[in-house]
Design a protein around this motif. Structure first.
Motif, PDB file in Angstrom:
ATOM      1  N   GLN A  19     -52.155  97.453  40.985  1.00 32.97           N
ATOM      2  CA  GLN A  19     -51.007  98.299  40.627  1.00 32.97           C
ATOM      3  C   GLN A  19     -51.468  99.520  39.831  1.00 32.97           C
ATOM      4  OE1 GLN A  19     -47.919  97.776  41.590  1.00 32.97           O
ATOM      5  NE2 GLN A  19     -46.755  99.227  40.319  1.00 32.97           N
ATOM      6  N   TYR A  26     -54.457 100.765  39.870  1.00 28.00           N
ATOM      7  CA  TYR A  26     -55.298 101.559  40.764  1.00 28.00           C
ATOM      8  C   TYR A  26     -54.459 102.464  41.678  1.00 28.00           C
ATOM      9  CZ  TYR A  26     -58.677 102.584  44.486  1.00 28.00           C
ATOM     10  OH  TYR A  26     -59.479 103.223  45.402  1.00 28.00           O
ATOM     11  N   GLN A  27     -53.378 101.928  42.188  1.00 26.87           N
ATOM     12  CA  GLN A  27     -52.550 102.678  43.133  1.00 26.87           C
ATOM     13  C   GLN A  27     -51.669 103.729  42.453  1.00 26.87           C
ATOM     14  OE1 GLN A  27     -50.397  99.706  45.318  1.00 26.87           O
ATOM     15  NE2 GLN A  27     -52.239  98.840  46.263  1.00 26.87           N
ATOM     16  N   TYR A  28     -51.252 103.453  41.204  1.00 25.87           N
ATOM     17  CA  TYR A  28     -50.320 104.360  40.514  1.00 25.87           C
ATOM     18  C   TYR A  28     -50.860 104.740  39.134  1.00 25.87           C
ATOM     19  CZ  TYR A  28     -47.371 102.333  44.152  1.00 25.87           C
ATOM     20  OH  TYR A  28     -46.877 101.903  45.357  1.00 25.87           O
ATOM     21  N   ASP A  38     -50.965 107.422  37.401  1.00 25.79           N
ATOM     22  CA  ASP A  38     -50.191 108.325  36.543  1.00 25.79           C
ATOM     23  C   ASP A  38     -48.917 107.689  36.005  1.00 25.79           C
ATOM     24  OD1 ASP A  38     -52.076 110.309  37.034  1.00 25.79           O
ATOM     25  OD2 ASP A  38     -50.988 111.038  38.811  1.00 25.79           O
ATOM     26  N   HIS A  39     -48.597 106.515  36.503  1.00 27.20           N
ATOM     27  CA  HIS A  39     -47.331 105.866  36.143  1.00 27.20           C
ATOM     28  C   HIS A  39     -47.253 105.515  34.657  1.00 27.20           C
ATOM     29  CE1 HIS A  39     -43.748 103.422  36.633  1.00 27.20           C
ATOM     30  NE2 HIS A  39     -44.373 102.366  36.145  1.00 27.20           N
ATOM     31  N   TYR A  40     -48.403 105.340  34.015  1.00 26.96           N
ATOM     32  CA  TYR A  40     -48.441 104.820  32.647  1.00 26.96           C
ATOM     33  C   TYR A  40     -48.682 105.904  31.594  1.00 26.96           C
ATOM     34  CZ  TYR A  40     -49.302 100.850  35.682  1.00 26.96           C
ATOM     35  OH  TYR A  40     -49.210  99.926  36.687  1.00 26.96           O
TER      36      TYR A  40
END
Length: 387
Positions: A337, A339-341, A343-345
């Motif tokens: 998760q 790795y794929q996103y 910038d989400h955090y």
């Protein structure tokens, strides 16, 4: 304010406790206060202003740590001329007991930080056959109830102390961190290359004492499963400790030499560089009480994947800074998760920086000192064991 901090653990010893104390000292001094450290001798220590060291020996079951063997009169000689306003103890053992003595002699308040969940470390003392959980609870209760205020680094430990029967007010004040400088992309890449890592590698980093309670064997095995699905995943373990040889053997046995590496001990002033060259901070320990490495990771803009605990859940309420998992079985999906996103955090990580800063930490501790001063009632002098 003039503050005396009493601790068995201080630099050059490397630990979360030593780092917490150093951070507090530096930030209180930056805010205009005087801080004096009373601690143990160490063969690798160099003279430092306002640091008083007292004769000590290695702890018999944990030789990386030391206990003082100085007399109370020797400690008082170092204290009498300082006109201290408050004592802050950071250990329940030798120098902590000395701090209680000094406070009673000077009739000033004592604030105590309870750093360690000792029940999780009993295996170090003859596999738990000598010191029992009941003894830990009794000694912890006895020490804390002789203080004016108690600091817990997390809600989890605050609840443990309440269950032990600690009656004095307990304040939850997580340790803060100094916010580091930001490395350039070129500097990050250069560090990666020195570790035989490429710009395309997805780097998991864990900063720990390499010890049994950190659950690093499980982390290595979880990484092995991840690496089969993500060949560019690499694990870097920063630190040293008694389990290093066994874990290196585990890496060899699983043929992971190309994907898992140990850096050994890194100077604390340089650790921020290792956080910043990585992509995610990982930790599967079940014994963290204050999570200093978690907030160091956040201070260096890293999302976190870890086993959830009360402290991390509290931080999570302030923003989604990573993936907290219930068990190691969820590790792979959590890493994928991140790795794929990636910038989400970042928004939550950036927002948390001020909340976990050393400035906020010191201000919260100082407010507790002032509260203890205002409420302090001088008590009859008494003698404690050891000195």
């Amino acid at each position: 304010m003039r503050i005396g901090i009493f601790t068995d653990t201080y630099f050059p010893q490397v630990s979360g406790v030593a780092t917490s104390i150093k951070t507090l000292k530096q930030e209180l001094e930056h805010q205009g206060h005087e801080v004096y450290i009373f601690t143990t001798t160490d063969p690798d220590a160099t003279p430092e202003e306002h640091v008083y060291r007292f004769e000590s020996i290695p702890f018999i079951f944990f030789k990386e740590r030391r206990v003082a063997v100085a007399t109370f009169s020797a400690v008082m000689r170092g204290v009498r001329t300082l006109d201290l306003d408050v004592i802050h103890t950071q250990t329940e053992f030798s120098m902590g007991i000395a701090g209680l003595h000094v406070a009673r002699e000077l009739q000033i308040p004592v604030v105590h930080t309870y750093h360690t969940w000792y029940e999780k470390y009993l295996h170090y003392v003859l596999n738990g056959h000598v010191i029992t959980k009941g003894m830990v609870q009794y000694l912890s209760r006895m020490f804390c109830n002789r203080c004016d205020r108690v600091i817990s680094p997390s809600e989890m430990i605050a609840e443990v102390l309440s269950e032990y029967g600690v009656a004095k007010p307990i304040s939850v004040i997580p340790t803060g961190v100094m916010l580091p400088e930001t490395l350039s992309d070129e500097e990050k890449l250069a560090l990666r290359q020195s570790l035989n890592l490429s710009a395309d590698d997805f780097v998991e980093i864990s900063v720990n004492r390499i010890a049994e309670e950190k659950n690093l064997d499980t982390l290595i095995k979880s990484h092995e499963a991840l690496q089969q699905e993500m060949p560019n995943a690499k694990l870097v373990l920063v630190g040293d400790g008694p389990e290093r040889e066994a874990l290196e053997a585990l890496v060899r046995d699983h043929h992971l030499e190309e994907t898992v590496q140990f850096t050994g001990m890194i100077d604390h002033e340089q650790v921020f560089k290792y956080y910043q060259m990585a992509d995610v901070y990982v930790n599967l320990s079940l014994t963290e009480t204050q999570g200093l490495t978690f907030i160091e990771a956040l201070a260096n803009d890293l999302p976190v994947v870890a086993i959830e605990n009360d402290y991390l859940n509290t931080l999570e309420e302030m923003g989604h800074f990573g993936e907290l998992i219930d068990s190691t079985a969820e590790y792979l999906e959590a890493i994928k998760q991140v790795y794929q996103y990636p910038d989400h955090y970042q928004a939550a990580v950036s927002e948390l920086k001020q909340a976990i800063s050393a400035e906020t930490f010191a201000k919260n501790v100082l407010a507790l000192y002032q509260e203890a001063q205002a409420d302090h009632t001088p008590v009859k002098r008494y003698h404690l064991p050891y000195f």
